[in-house]
Design an enzyme around this catalytic site. Sequence first.
Site, PDB file in Angstrom:
ATOM      1  N   LYS A   1      64.660 -10.392 -26.173  1.00 51.47           N
ATOM      2  CA  LYS A   1      63.515 -10.146 -27.071  1.00 51.47           C
ATOM      3  C   LYS A   1      62.932  -8.759 -26.842  1.00 51.47           C
ATOM      4  CE  LYS A   1      60.423 -10.383 -23.561  1.00 51.47           C
ATOM      5  NZ  LYS A   1      59.617  -9.281 -23.093  1.00 51.47           N
TER       6      LYS A   1
ATOM      7  N   ASP B   1      58.512 -16.510 -20.906  1.00 50.93           N
ATOM      8  CA  ASP B   1      59.361 -16.020 -22.003  1.00 50.93           C
ATOM      9  C   ASP B   1      60.468 -16.989 -22.397  1.00 50.93           C
ATOM     10  OD1 ASP B   1      57.911 -13.694 -22.126  1.00 50.93           O
ATOM     11  OD2 ASP B   1      59.321 -12.522 -20.911  1.00 50.93           O
TER      12      ASP B   1
HETATM   13  P1  ATP Z   1      60.727 -10.618 -18.037  1.00 47.80           P
HETATM   14  O1  ATP Z   1      60.462  -9.485 -18.979  1.00 47.80           O
HETATM   15  O2  ATP Z   1      60.984 -11.943 -18.697  1.00 47.80           O
HETATM   16  O3  ATP Z   1      59.799 -10.712 -16.874  1.00 47.80           O
HETATM   17  P2  ATP Z   1      63.052  -9.142 -17.338  1.00 47.80           P
HETATM   18  O4  ATP Z   1      63.883  -9.241 -18.569  1.00 47.80           O
HETATM   19  O5  ATP Z   1      62.346  -7.857 -17.088  1.00 47.80           O
HETATM   20  O6  ATP Z   1      62.075 -10.343 -17.308  1.00 47.80           O
HETATM   21  P3  ATP Z   1      65.108 -10.479 -15.854  1.00 47.80           P
HETATM   22  O7  ATP Z   1      66.409  -9.822 -16.173  1.00 47.80           O
HETATM   23  O8  ATP Z   1      64.834 -11.763 -16.516  1.00 47.80           O
HETATM   24  O9  ATP Z   1      63.934  -9.443 -16.095  1.00 47.80           O
HETATM   25  O10 ATP Z   1      65.076 -10.654 -14.255  1.00 47.80           O
HETATM   26  C1  ATP Z   1      64.029 -10.371 -13.402  1.00 47.80           C
HETATM   27  C2  ATP Z   1      64.454 -10.754 -11.966  1.00 47.80           C
HETATM   28  O11 ATP Z   1      64.718 -12.158 -11.922  1.00 47.80           O
HETATM   29  C3  ATP Z   1      65.761 -10.091 -11.534  1.00 47.80           C
HETATM   30  O12 ATP Z   1      65.502  -8.920 -10.808  1.00 47.80           O
HETATM   31  C4  ATP Z   1      66.467 -11.150 -10.680  1.00 47.80           C
HETATM   32  O13 ATP Z   1      66.274 -10.937  -9.304  1.00 47.80           O
HETATM   33  C5  ATP Z   1      65.798 -12.480 -11.039  1.00 47.80           C
HETATM   34  N1  ATP Z   1      66.674 -13.436 -11.768  1.00 47.80           N
HETATM   35  C6  ATP Z   1      66.662 -14.761 -11.636  1.00 47.80           C
HETATM   36  N2  ATP Z   1      67.541 -15.342 -12.484  1.00 47.80           N
HETATM   37  C7  ATP Z   1      68.133 -14.378 -13.172  1.00 47.80           C
HETATM   38  C8  ATP Z   1      69.136 -14.359 -14.182  1.00 47.80           C
HETATM   39  N3  ATP Z   1      69.703 -15.469 -14.651  1.00 47.80           N
HETATM   40  N4  ATP Z   1      69.483 -13.166 -14.688  1.00 47.80           N
HETATM   41  C9  ATP Z   1      68.903 -12.031 -14.231  1.00 47.80           C
HETATM   42  N5  ATP Z   1      67.985 -11.991 -13.260  1.00 47.80           N
HETATM   43  C10 ATP Z   1      67.579 -13.148 -12.722  1.00 47.80           C
END
Ligand code: ATP
Length: 330
Positions: free
Chosen positions: A30, A164
Amino acid sequence: MNPGNRKPSSLPFVGDRFHARTVRVKAPGKINVSLSVGPLRPDGYHSVASVYLAVSLYEEVAATSTEAEGITVSISPDSTLDLDGVDIPLDERNLAYKAAAIMAEMSEKPTGVHLEITKRVPVAGGMGGGSADAAATLLACDALWNSGLSREELAHLAAELGADVPFSLLGGTAVGLGVGDKLSPALAKAQMDWVLVFADYGLSTPDVFRTLDGLRDSEGIEIPEPVDVDPTILQALRNGDPETLSRVLINDLQRASITLAPRLRDTIGLGEARGALAGMVSGSGPTIALLARDSVSATVLAEELGHRGHNALAVHGPVPGARIISDTLL
Ligand code: ATP
């Protein structure tokens, strides 16, 4: 009935033989077209008012039933991200693992399950990649274990996993209030074209919120609780009017992300100088979302940024939320 069209049975055993089944689900990342953030609440969270847009960059989870009990997670070699040095836990800290564990509790006869995740949404990129994995896993395990939960019940479980996650399940366009989990779908059939510019590093969402709190504290300004989103944004999305939308994009987290990663300002500036109508940090960043006039401009802009050494991709939205793409008895 043609056996080829048969819905795979929920019973993994035929006689003595275990029949593994794989349910493959894709779920979108998103961007937040608008994100207003309230002050730090006593419970440590922030209220937000946001417009979420699901875009055509998908995570995929293949959930395969296993005879051995328990949940295992792996990352598919088909992942398009460069995951060298990127920290993705494969144990109970993984959001997909947590989603499968919740579904196992809710299902009468869960089997063991192996989750293979194809990562395309940048990790810690502000696009809800982990949340998309969780949403995809909920749907895959729901099908795998015939849990019989409604979409609404799945959305409740999704909210327990993270703010999210419900949106990745729902997809499309939605207004998010509360901590982003109280969603109301918004009508926006018209496609908008965007260019995503990925960073080769991540930003921790809690760090970005903390930085925003710090900036606000130092300014001594009282921030009101956000209660709603600007109706012009919804109108522009409904009408498929990128010009108007470009004037009302807002992300309160942007200045905090730029404080932590000052180069983001240059990327937005470059995108706007090369034809984007407007650019913004996506969620907590560091992914940048550049709004393009149309799909041709988006493709040209992504190519040009690529030539300048950026990792850029043309996408569109809204797209539907998590959905099953195959269901196979092995
Ligand atoms: P959001 O904006 O929803 O907070 P994001 O998109 O910035 O999240 P994600 O890629 O969802 O960040 O991951 C954040 C952290 O969560 C990563 O650094 C990782 O350590 C942990 N994590 C746990 N599960 C997952 C997964 N399935 N994929 C990626 N990271 C994960």
